[in-house]
Enzyme design. Structure first.
Site, PDB file in Angstrom:
ATOM      1  N   LYS A 175      48.095  67.759  55.672  1.00  0.00           N
ATOM      2  CA  LYS A 175      48.857  68.372  56.756  1.00  0.00           C
ATOM      3  C   LYS A 175      50.342  68.211  56.471  1.00  0.00           C
ATOM      4  CE  LYS A 175      50.627  67.381  60.615  1.00  0.00           C
ATOM      5  NZ  LYS A 175      51.820  68.274  60.482  1.00  0.00           N
ATOM      6  N   GLU A 251      54.236  54.979  54.130  1.00  0.00           N
ATOM      7  CA  GLU A 251      55.579  54.950  53.539  1.00  0.00           C
ATOM      8  C   GLU A 251      56.527  55.384  54.648  1.00  0.00           C
ATOM      9  OE1 GLU A 251      56.133  53.774  50.690  1.00  0.00           O
ATOM     10  OE2 GLU A 251      54.126  53.829  49.817  1.00  0.00           O
ATOM     11  N   CYS A 285      64.458  58.569  52.616  1.00  0.00           N
ATOM     12  CA  CYS A 285      64.122  57.250  53.159  1.00  0.00           C
ATOM     13  C   CYS A 285      64.741  56.145  52.301  1.00  0.00           C
ATOM     14  CB  CYS A 285      62.612  57.088  53.254  1.00  0.00           C
ATOM     15  SG  CYS A 285      61.741  57.519  51.754  1.00  0.00           S
ATOM     16  N   GLU A 376      67.635  54.313  61.260  1.00  0.00           N
ATOM     17  CA  GLU A 376      67.621  55.283  60.171  1.00  0.00           C
ATOM     18  C   GLU A 376      68.187  56.599  60.708  1.00  0.00           C
ATOM     19  OE1 GLU A 376      63.839  57.101  58.814  1.00  0.00           O
ATOM     20  OE2 GLU A 376      64.477  56.508  56.814  1.00  0.00           O
TER      21      GLU A 376
HETATM   22  P1  NAI Z   1      57.416  62.272  61.927  1.00  0.00           P
HETATM   23  O1  NAI Z   1      57.198  60.935  61.345  1.00  0.00           O
HETATM   24  O2  NAI Z   1      57.154  62.415  63.389  1.00  0.00           O
HETATM   25  O3  NAI Z   1      56.524  63.377  61.170  1.00  0.00           O
HETATM   26  C1  NAI Z   1      55.999  63.237  59.878  1.00  0.00           C
HETATM   27  C2  NAI Z   1      54.625  63.876  59.838  1.00  0.00           C
HETATM   28  O4  NAI Z   1      53.746  63.232  60.743  1.00  0.00           O
HETATM   29  C3  NAI Z   1      54.605  65.351  60.225  1.00  0.00           C
HETATM   30  O5  NAI Z   1      53.661  66.012  59.406  1.00  0.00           O
HETATM   31  C4  NAI Z   1      54.127  65.302  61.657  1.00  0.00           C
HETATM   32  O6  NAI Z   1      53.506  66.494  62.078  1.00  0.00           O
HETATM   33  C5  NAI Z   1      53.137  64.176  61.602  1.00  0.00           C
HETATM   34  N1  NAI Z   1      52.888  63.510  62.873  1.00  0.00           N
HETATM   35  C6  NAI Z   1      53.761  63.239  63.872  1.00  0.00           C
HETATM   36  N2  NAI Z   1      53.148  62.581  64.875  1.00  0.00           N
HETATM   37  C7  NAI Z   1      51.853  62.427  64.505  1.00  0.00           C
HETATM   38  C8  NAI Z   1      50.703  61.837  65.127  1.00  0.00           C
HETATM   39  N3  NAI Z   1      50.767  61.264  66.322  1.00  0.00           N
HETATM   40  N4  NAI Z   1      49.534  61.863  64.461  1.00  0.00           N
HETATM   41  C9  NAI Z   1      49.456  62.424  63.238  1.00  0.00           C
HETATM   42  N5  NAI Z   1      50.482  63.013  62.615  1.00  0.00           N
HETATM   43  C10 NAI Z   1      51.676  63.019  63.233  1.00  0.00           C
HETATM   44  O7  NAI Z   1      58.858  62.698  61.603  1.00  0.00           O
HETATM   45  P2  NAI Z   1      59.655  63.936  62.228  1.00  0.00           P
HETATM   46  O8  NAI Z   1      59.298  64.105  63.672  1.00  0.00           O
HETATM   47  O9  NAI Z   1      59.475  65.083  61.329  1.00  0.00           O
HETATM   48  O10 NAI Z   1      61.127  63.406  62.123  1.00  0.00           O
HETATM   49  C11 NAI Z   1      61.608  62.447  63.065  1.00  0.00           C
HETATM   50  C12 NAI Z   1      62.611  61.549  62.412  1.00  0.00           C
HETATM   51  O11 NAI Z   1      61.951  60.700  61.480  1.00  0.00           O
HETATM   52  C13 NAI Z   1      63.640  62.280  61.598  1.00  0.00           C
HETATM   53  O12 NAI Z   1      64.729  62.637  62.402  1.00  0.00           O
HETATM   54  C14 NAI Z   1      63.996  61.290  60.529  1.00  0.00           C
HETATM   55  O13 NAI Z   1      65.050  60.490  60.966  1.00  0.00           O
HETATM   56  C15 NAI Z   1      62.769  60.436  60.377  1.00  0.00           C
HETATM   57  N6  NAI Z   1      62.003  60.744  59.166  1.00  0.00           N
HETATM   58  C16 NAI Z   1      61.921  59.796  58.205  1.00  0.00           C
HETATM   59  C17 NAI Z   1      61.231  60.030  57.048  1.00  0.00           C
HETATM   60  C18 NAI Z   1      61.155  58.997  55.980  1.00  0.00           C
HETATM   61  O14 NAI Z   1      60.567  59.233  54.929  1.00  0.00           O
HETATM   62  N7  NAI Z   1      61.701  57.834  56.188  1.00  0.00           N
HETATM   63  C19 NAI Z   1      60.583  61.312  56.766  1.00  0.00           C
HETATM   64  C20 NAI Z   1      60.684  62.253  57.871  1.00  0.00           C
HETATM   65  C21 NAI Z   1      61.379  61.947  59.009  1.00  0.00           C
END
Ligand code: NAI
Ligand code: MG
Length: 477
Positions: A175, A251, A285, A376
């Site tokens: 996904k 991660e 990250c 972050e």
């Molecule tokens: P997120 O962590 O919410 O989303 C990442 C993935 O998880 C997406 O595919 C999303 O659809 C999925 N997801 C979200 N909630 C879920 C759940 N309850 N069950 C299963 N899958 C779920 O990150 P998002 O909303 O895209 O970004 C939010 C913030 O997170 C960003 O503003 C950024 O600061 C941070 N972020 C950090 C990352 C890293 O690698 N450290 C990567 C992406 C975002």
């Protein structure tokens, strides 16, 4: 407008209810592709397909050479279609096309090649036993893997889950993030073209909470969940997985320290530190977002660093000259802008730009407990803090709930090893940034994650190790 479906059981399809979502180009701030929006039903269908392909299909039963050959064909197709795949990530999230072509795409192909070969060449253990027994280990595929990916390096991070999972004989439901769906469908199409059997690589589009993402984490037929994204989301996913005792690999976020000692090679330190925070518009990250500079060189370093930040070419990510594009979405632009607005420090350069562009930003005089110093931010924003001693800066660097990575710059060999040992983070870069080796452990301490990816570490997660003990009777004398 092009449209992209789910890939389920070897076919590209729409959602049962016909729902779709637009993918927004963050530079033009308008829709550029239409993508099927899946929910619980599509997640369940994809798991059913992956389950059947695992329980009854050829993939887990194939030899490593045959499976590896299919993954090498996929890597070849990724190379052949690199321009189109790179442009998909560029349109989906604003990544500069040159960065996508020179970093994301070669690494994606390399990841498939590496894990194909790593699995094929791996050895297992034998256990010489007393009393007429012989024992050995086998690494059996774990089963159905749910891979939930973020939007910052869409294709590359999806591949870092899909490649080891496939190489060890698992089947996958991927996904992608809802804001960066397109390259995942393209990858699913290429997997079929490479001859990977139907149901082995499934792609489901949709949102996380109460939708496709959550459904994958709650499905008892899933054997492994691999997630990259925000730490808060990692906690929610782990709680869902706990109900089925499904192992989870996480991660998560980071807030990396970047330490520049007065004895550093200043030119190299400036140029790596610029990459350390402005690569991918800081949506990394592993970014070095807390910069610590030893006081005697503070003014000199900052003058050069601010100058180099101001020279970065910003603008249209489709332009090969662009080094920094907009941040990935309206939601993310709001988040980064709020940190800048509420930041108590002195802005030396940067701030908001045209549309969803955030210019390379440097902020001084920020207290250690300010939100921008602790959270972050995930944007092209660095805070700068002076320090006076090695002990002081190690304490400051480790004063974080994260522990993914850190950078340090020094020409003193003993100091480099000493500080690398004391930093509480999963990857330490000495006089460099983003140097990776796919055999090495990759992952974080504390809130930065659970488990490690890479070589043997990936095998540990994507397999069920088994012990076989047998009797070897002596010949009757
Ligand atoms: P997120 O962590 O919410 O989303 C990442 C993935 O998880 C997406 O595919 C999303 O659809 C999925 N997801 C979200 N909630 C879920 C759940 N309850 N069950 C299963 N899958 C779920 O990150 P998002 O909303 O895209 O970004 C939010 C913030 O997170 C960003 O503003 C950024 O600061 C941070 N972020 C950090 C990352 C890293 O690698 N450290 C990567 C992406 C975002
Ligand atoms: Mg979210």
């Amino acid at each position: 407008m092009d449209s992209f479906g789910h890939i389920i059981d070897g076919a590209e399809r729409e959602s049962a209810d016909g729902a779709s979502m637009s993918s927004i180009d963050p530079y033009l701030r308008e829709a550029w592709a239409e993508v099927a929006e899946g929910g619980t039903a599509e997640a369940a269908l994809a798991v059913t397909a992956a389950r059947r392909a695992f329980d009854e299909g050829p993939w887990p039963r194939m030899g490593f050479a045959e499976r590896g050959a299919a993954l090498h064909r996929l890597a070849g197709l990724i190379d052949e279609n690199a321009a189109e795949l790179a442009m998909a990530d560029t349109r989906d999230m604003g990544k500069p096309i040159t960065a996508a072509m020179t970093w994301d795409l070669p690494r994606t192909a390399q990841t498939f090649r590496f894990f194909a070969d790593h699995a094929r060449l791996a050895t297992a253990e034998t256990y010489p036993m007393d009393s007429g027994h012989h024992g050995y280990s086998r690494y059996e595929p774990a089963g159905v893997v749910a891979a939930i990916a973020p939007w910052n390096y869409p294709l590359m991070l999806e591949s870092s889950k899909v490649a080891p999972a496939l190489a060890w004989g698992n089947t996958v439901v991927l996904k992608p993030a809802e804001t960066t769906p397109v390259s995942a469908t393209m990858l699913g199409r290429l997997a079929l073209e490479a001859g990977i059997p139907p149901g082995v690589v499934n792609v489901v589009h949709g949102y996380g909470p109460m939708s496709a993402g959550a459904a994958l984490t709650e499905d008892p037929r899933v054997d492994r969940i691999s997630f990259t994204g925000e730490s808060t989301t990692g906690r929610v996913i782990t709680a869902a997985a706990a109900r089925n005792l499904t192992p989870v690999s996480l991660e998560l976020g980071g807030k990396g320290a970047n330490i520049v000692f007065a004895d550093a090679d200043l030119d190299a330190a400036v140029s790596w530190s610029i990459k350390g925070i402005y690569t991918n518009a800081g949506q990394v990250c592993l970014a070095g977002s807390r910069l610590y500079v030893e006081r005697p060189i503070l003014d000199d370093f900052l003058k050069r660093f601010v100058g180099a930040a101001e020279e970065l070419v910003t603008g249209d990510p489709k332009d090969p000259a662009t080094e920094l594009g907009p941040v990935a979405s309206a939601e993310h632009h709001r988040k980064v802008s709020r940190y800048l607005r509420e930041c108590p420090g002195t802005v030396l350069t940067g701030g908001g730009g045209e549309g969803w562009l955030i210019r390379p930003t440097v902020i001084a005089d920020v207290a250690a407990d300010a939100a921008i110093q602790r959270d972050e931010v995930f944007g092209p924003v660095v805070t700068v803090t002076p320090f006076d001693s090695e002990a002081e800066v190690v304490r400051a660097a480790n004063d974080t709930r994260y522990g993914l990575s850190a950078l340090l710059f020094t020409e003193n060999l003993s100091r480099a090893h000493r500080v690398a040992r004391r930093l509480r983070a999963g990857t330490i870069w000495v006089n460099c940034f983003l140097v990776r080796d796919l055999r090495a452990p990759f992952g974080g301490f504390a809130d930065s994650g659970w488990g490690r990816e890479g070589g043997e570490f990936s095998r540990e997660f994507y397999t069920e190790p088994k012990f076989v003990a047998m009797t070897v009777p002596e010949l009757p004398s």
